[in-house]
Design an enzyme around this catalytic site. Sequence first.
Site, PDB file in Angstrom:
ATOM      1  N   GLN A  66       9.485 -47.390 -28.698  1.00 27.99           N
ATOM      2  CA  GLN A  66      10.552 -47.042 -27.762  1.00 27.99           C
ATOM      3  C   GLN A  66      10.220 -45.712 -27.069  1.00 27.99           C
ATOM      4  O   GLN A  66      10.861 -45.335 -26.098  1.00 27.99           O
ATOM      5  CB  GLN A  66      11.885 -46.880 -28.489  1.00 27.99           C
ATOM      6  CG  GLN A  66      12.371 -48.122 -29.210  1.00 27.99           C
ATOM      7  CD  GLN A  66      13.605 -47.818 -30.017  1.00 27.99           C
ATOM      8  OE1 GLN A  66      14.727 -47.841 -29.516  1.00 27.99           O
ATOM      9  NE2 GLN A  66      13.408 -47.514 -31.293  1.00 27.99           N
TER      10      GLN A  66
ATOM     11  N   HIS B 265       9.992 -48.885 -23.345  1.00 29.61           N
ATOM     12  CA  HIS B 265      10.876 -48.090 -22.494  1.00 29.61           C
ATOM     13  C   HIS B 265      10.109 -47.339 -21.420  1.00 29.61           C
ATOM     14  O   HIS B 265      10.623 -46.397 -20.817  1.00 29.61           O
ATOM     15  CB  HIS B 265      11.673 -47.100 -23.361  1.00 29.61           C
ATOM     16  CG  HIS B 265      12.693 -47.790 -24.217  1.00 29.61           C
ATOM     17  ND1 HIS B 265      13.234 -47.205 -25.344  1.00 29.61           N
ATOM     18  CD2 HIS B 265      13.254 -49.028 -24.142  1.00 29.61           C
ATOM     19  CE1 HIS B 265      14.100 -48.051 -25.908  1.00 29.61           C
ATOM     20  NE2 HIS B 265      14.118 -49.170 -25.200  1.00 29.61           N
TER      21      HIS B 265
ATOM     22  N   CYS C 133       8.282 -39.226 -41.618  1.00 28.96           N
ATOM     23  CA  CYS C 133       7.293 -40.320 -41.572  1.00 28.96           C
ATOM     24  C   CYS C 133       5.862 -39.796 -41.547  1.00 28.96           C
ATOM     25  O   CYS C 133       4.933 -40.482 -41.966  1.00 28.96           O
ATOM     26  CB  CYS C 133       7.559 -41.226 -40.373  1.00 28.96           C
ATOM     27  SG  CYS C 133       7.452 -40.408 -38.778  1.00 28.96           S
TER      28      CYS C 133
HETATM   29  C1  BV8 Z   1      19.301 -53.320 -21.545  1.00 32.31           C
HETATM   30  C2  BV8 Z   1      13.659 -44.119 -21.589  1.00 32.31           C
HETATM   31  C3  BV8 Z   1      19.767 -55.453 -20.575  1.00 32.31           C
HETATM   32  C4  BV8 Z   1      14.456 -43.129 -20.816  1.00 32.31           C
HETATM   33  C5  BV8 Z   1      15.276 -45.045 -23.165  1.00 32.31           C
HETATM   34  C6  BV8 Z   1      27.414 -50.526 -25.331  1.00 32.31           C
HETATM   35  C7  BV8 Z   1      27.157 -50.940 -26.636  1.00 32.31           C
HETATM   36  C8  BV8 Z   1      25.891 -51.376 -27.013  1.00 32.31           C
HETATM   37  C9  BV8 Z   1      24.834 -51.410 -26.100  1.00 32.31           C
HETATM   38  C10 BV8 Z   1      25.083 -50.995 -24.826  1.00 32.31           C
HETATM   39  C11 BV8 Z   1      26.378 -50.561 -24.431  1.00 32.31           C
HETATM   40  N1  BV8 Z   1      26.306 -50.215 -23.149  1.00 32.31           N
HETATM   41  C12 BV8 Z   1      25.028 -50.431 -22.701  1.00 32.31           C
HETATM   42  C13 BV8 Z   1      24.299 -50.925 -23.708  1.00 32.31           C
HETATM   43  C14 BV8 Z   1      22.849 -51.292 -23.638  1.00 32.31           C
HETATM   44  C15 BV8 Z   1      22.021 -50.023 -23.698  1.00 32.31           C
HETATM   45  C16 BV8 Z   1      22.214 -49.301 -25.035  1.00 32.31           C
HETATM   46  O1  BV8 Z   1      21.702 -49.729 -26.047  1.00 32.31           O
HETATM   47  N2  BV8 Z   1      22.967 -48.190 -24.991  1.00 32.31           N
HETATM   48  C17 BV8 Z   1      23.209 -47.430 -26.206  1.00 32.31           C
HETATM   49  C18 BV8 Z   1      23.090 -45.942 -25.888  1.00 32.31           C
HETATM   50  C19 BV8 Z   1      24.570 -47.803 -26.730  1.00 32.31           C
HETATM   51  N3  BV8 Z   1      20.623 -50.432 -23.593  1.00 32.31           N
HETATM   52  C20 BV8 Z   1      20.059 -50.552 -22.380  1.00 32.31           C
HETATM   53  O2  BV8 Z   1      20.607 -50.258 -21.350  1.00 32.31           O
HETATM   54  C21 BV8 Z   1      18.655 -51.153 -22.372  1.00 32.31           C
HETATM   55  N4  BV8 Z   1      18.597 -52.198 -21.398  1.00 32.31           N
HETATM   56  O3  BV8 Z   1      20.024 -53.547 -22.483  1.00 32.31           O
HETATM   57  O4  BV8 Z   1      19.096 -54.195 -20.482  1.00 32.31           O
HETATM   58  C22 BV8 Z   1      18.775 -56.481 -20.921  1.00 32.31           C
HETATM   59  C23 BV8 Z   1      18.380 -56.614 -22.238  1.00 32.31           C
HETATM   60  C24 BV8 Z   1      17.485 -57.629 -22.554  1.00 32.31           C
HETATM   61  C25 BV8 Z   1      17.000 -58.473 -21.549  1.00 32.31           C
HETATM   62  C26 BV8 Z   1      17.404 -58.312 -20.234  1.00 32.31           C
HETATM   63  C27 BV8 Z   1      18.296 -57.298 -19.904  1.00 32.31           C
HETATM   64  C28 BV8 Z   1      17.624 -50.113 -21.959  1.00 32.31           C
HETATM   65  C29 BV8 Z   1      17.487 -49.104 -23.038  1.00 32.31           C
HETATM   66  C30 BV8 Z   1      16.333 -48.146 -22.691  1.00 32.31           C
HETATM   67  C31 BV8 Z   1      16.861 -46.762 -22.407  1.00 32.31           C
HETATM   68  N5  BV8 Z   1      15.730 -45.832 -22.223  1.00 32.31           N
HETATM   69  N6  BV8 Z   1      14.239 -44.227 -22.947  1.00 32.31           N
HETATM   70  C32 BV8 Z   1      14.216 -41.725 -21.291  1.00 32.31           C
HETATM   71  O5  BV8 Z   1      13.508 -41.543 -22.301  1.00 32.31           O
HETATM   72  O6  BV8 Z   1      14.741 -40.824 -20.623  1.00 32.31           O
HETATM   73  S1  BV8 Z   1      15.962 -45.119 -24.694  1.00 32.31           S
HETATM   74  C33 BV8 Z   1      15.716 -43.686 -25.570  1.00 32.31           C
HETATM   75  O7  BV8 Z   1      16.363 -43.945 -26.832  1.00 32.31           O
HETATM   76  C34 BV8 Z   1      14.307 -43.310 -25.963  1.00 32.31           C
HETATM   77  O8  BV8 Z   1      13.317 -44.184 -25.471  1.00 32.31           O
HETATM   78  C35 BV8 Z   1      14.344 -43.404 -27.492  1.00 32.31           C
HETATM   79  O9  BV8 Z   1      13.147 -43.775 -28.044  1.00 32.31           O
HETATM   80  C36 BV8 Z   1      15.336 -44.474 -27.644  1.00 32.31           C
HETATM   81  C37 BV8 Z   1      15.872 -44.842 -28.964  1.00 32.31           C
HETATM   82  O10 BV8 Z   1      16.242 -43.687 -29.634  1.00 32.31           O
HETATM   83  P1  BV8 Z   1      15.470 -43.359 -30.994  1.00 32.31           P
HETATM   84  O11 BV8 Z   1      14.004 -43.503 -30.732  1.00 32.31           O
HETATM   85  O12 BV8 Z   1      16.032 -44.170 -32.098  1.00 32.31           O
HETATM   86  O13 BV8 Z   1      15.772 -41.829 -31.160  1.00 32.31           O
HETATM   87  P2  BV8 Z   1      17.084 -41.175 -31.839  1.00 32.31           P
HETATM   88  O14 BV8 Z   1      17.080 -39.733 -31.460  1.00 32.31           O
HETATM   89  O15 BV8 Z   1      18.278 -42.018 -31.541  1.00 32.31           O
HETATM   90  O16 BV8 Z   1      16.803 -41.323 -33.419  1.00 32.31           O
HETATM   91  C38 BV8 Z   1      15.724 -40.626 -34.003  1.00 32.31           C
HETATM   92  C39 BV8 Z   1      15.551 -41.202 -35.391  1.00 32.31           C
HETATM   93  O17 BV8 Z   1      14.436 -40.565 -36.011  1.00 32.31           O
HETATM   94  C40 BV8 Z   1      16.743 -40.980 -36.311  1.00 32.31           C
HETATM   95  O18 BV8 Z   1      16.991 -42.163 -37.043  1.00 32.31           O
HETATM   96  C41 BV8 Z   1      16.250 -39.877 -37.265  1.00 32.31           C
HETATM   97  O19 BV8 Z   1      16.822 -40.007 -38.557  1.00 32.31           O
HETATM   98  C42 BV8 Z   1      14.781 -40.195 -37.333  1.00 32.31           C
HETATM   99  N7  BV8 Z   1      13.896 -39.089 -37.675  1.00 32.31           N
HETATM  100  C43 BV8 Z   1      13.988 -37.788 -37.292  1.00 32.31           C
HETATM  101  N8  BV8 Z   1      12.915 -37.114 -37.777  1.00 32.31           N
HETATM  102  C44 BV8 Z   1      12.133 -38.006 -38.435  1.00 32.31           C
HETATM  103  C45 BV8 Z   1      12.765 -39.272 -38.385  1.00 32.31           C
HETATM  104  N9  BV8 Z   1      12.233 -40.373 -38.959  1.00 32.31           N
HETATM  105  C46 BV8 Z   1      11.049 -40.237 -39.616  1.00 32.31           C
HETATM  106  N10 BV8 Z   1      10.383 -39.065 -39.697  1.00 32.31           N
HETATM  107  C47 BV8 Z   1      10.890 -37.937 -39.130  1.00 32.31           C
HETATM  108  N11 BV8 Z   1      10.185 -36.783 -39.212  1.00 32.31           N
END
Ligand code: BV8
Length: 281
Positions: A109, A138, A272
Amino acid sequence: MSSNVEEFRQILSSSEKIIVLSGAGLSVASGIPTFRGSGGLWRKYDSASLATPSAFAENQARVWQFFHYRREQVLNVAPNAAHYILAPLTIPRIRQSISPNSKFTHITQNVDGLCTRALEETMKDYHETDVPYPIEMHGRLFDVVCTAHDCDFRETNYNSPICPALKGTELVFGAGGPEPMVRRSDLPRCPKCGQLCRPGVVWFGERPHRIYEIMRLADEADLCIIVGTSAVVQPASKIGGRVKARGGKVALFNVELGNHADEADFVFLGPCEQSLTEVLG
Ligand code: BV8
Ligand code: ZN
């Protein structure tokens, strides 16, 4: 739910179709803040609210400052131990010793490109050329795309700054000071048609790259290794459940269980960059 390394290694060695799904936690040790952690906020904006087509339509200069800030951040970091543990698994000759006859696909991602950088360095070390690259679902922070509907311009651009007008704004970006005035006309332009360019990432509301291929891989996988993702963002967050639903196993590498509690067969809690080294190294 098990944390038994030997048990996991047996599952790994007997798995034939393995996918890794990685998120921002994979790059934390490289110095890149996670999307939803403390680094997720810039000034008074939540990062996710700046990664949308409407935010760009409303204020291209502010969104370009956000992406310029992240470009400059990533240009100064390198892949970490976790990236270098995952990269060789993509190379069949190396993977043989861990899981013979398996197919391995890394789906990330992350937009920082560090998984690809680690793989390219590993390929050089092993004189490998034909290796499947990570699927960057992404998009890529350093890709630049033309906004004109009838123009196909897209390039990977590591220029620092990407345009003179953004130079130095990264110093103000996180500091919360007054928003620098950057004129729309000074933002990155398409060299083919002159229209405004945008960052080559998938914004919220846009379809992730290769999503149907990814879901097919999930449906066929017998093991899904999930590294450093909060499983908040869909459809990526559905991948582990799809593997599980078809009888596959799920292994979690994270510092917390978070949203994965009900689907993980194996859980390796901790950073990780350490746990992957201990379990897969
Ligand atoms: C889509 C690029 C349709 C941009 C990114 C309401 C409810 C549910 C869903 C939705 C909703 N409204 C809209 C939606 C859909 C929406 C969505 O999911 N929204 C969320 C916010 C609710 N999704 C979309 O719009 C997607 N498109 O659905 O299109 C479709 C689908 C299928 C087929 C046709 C059409 C598009 C989503 C893409 C968005 N773009 N990035 C940019 O970067 O500016 S997403 C962005 O979040 C990043 O790419 C990032 O990678 C990604 C996910 O976040 P995580 O990687 O998980 O990062 P996070 O900070 O959240 O977590 C970090 C984790 O690491 C934690 O668990 C932490 O504990 C852990 N951690 C920390 N340190 C460590 C560790 N683990 C191990 N070791 C460590 N040292
Ligand atoms: Zn163009």
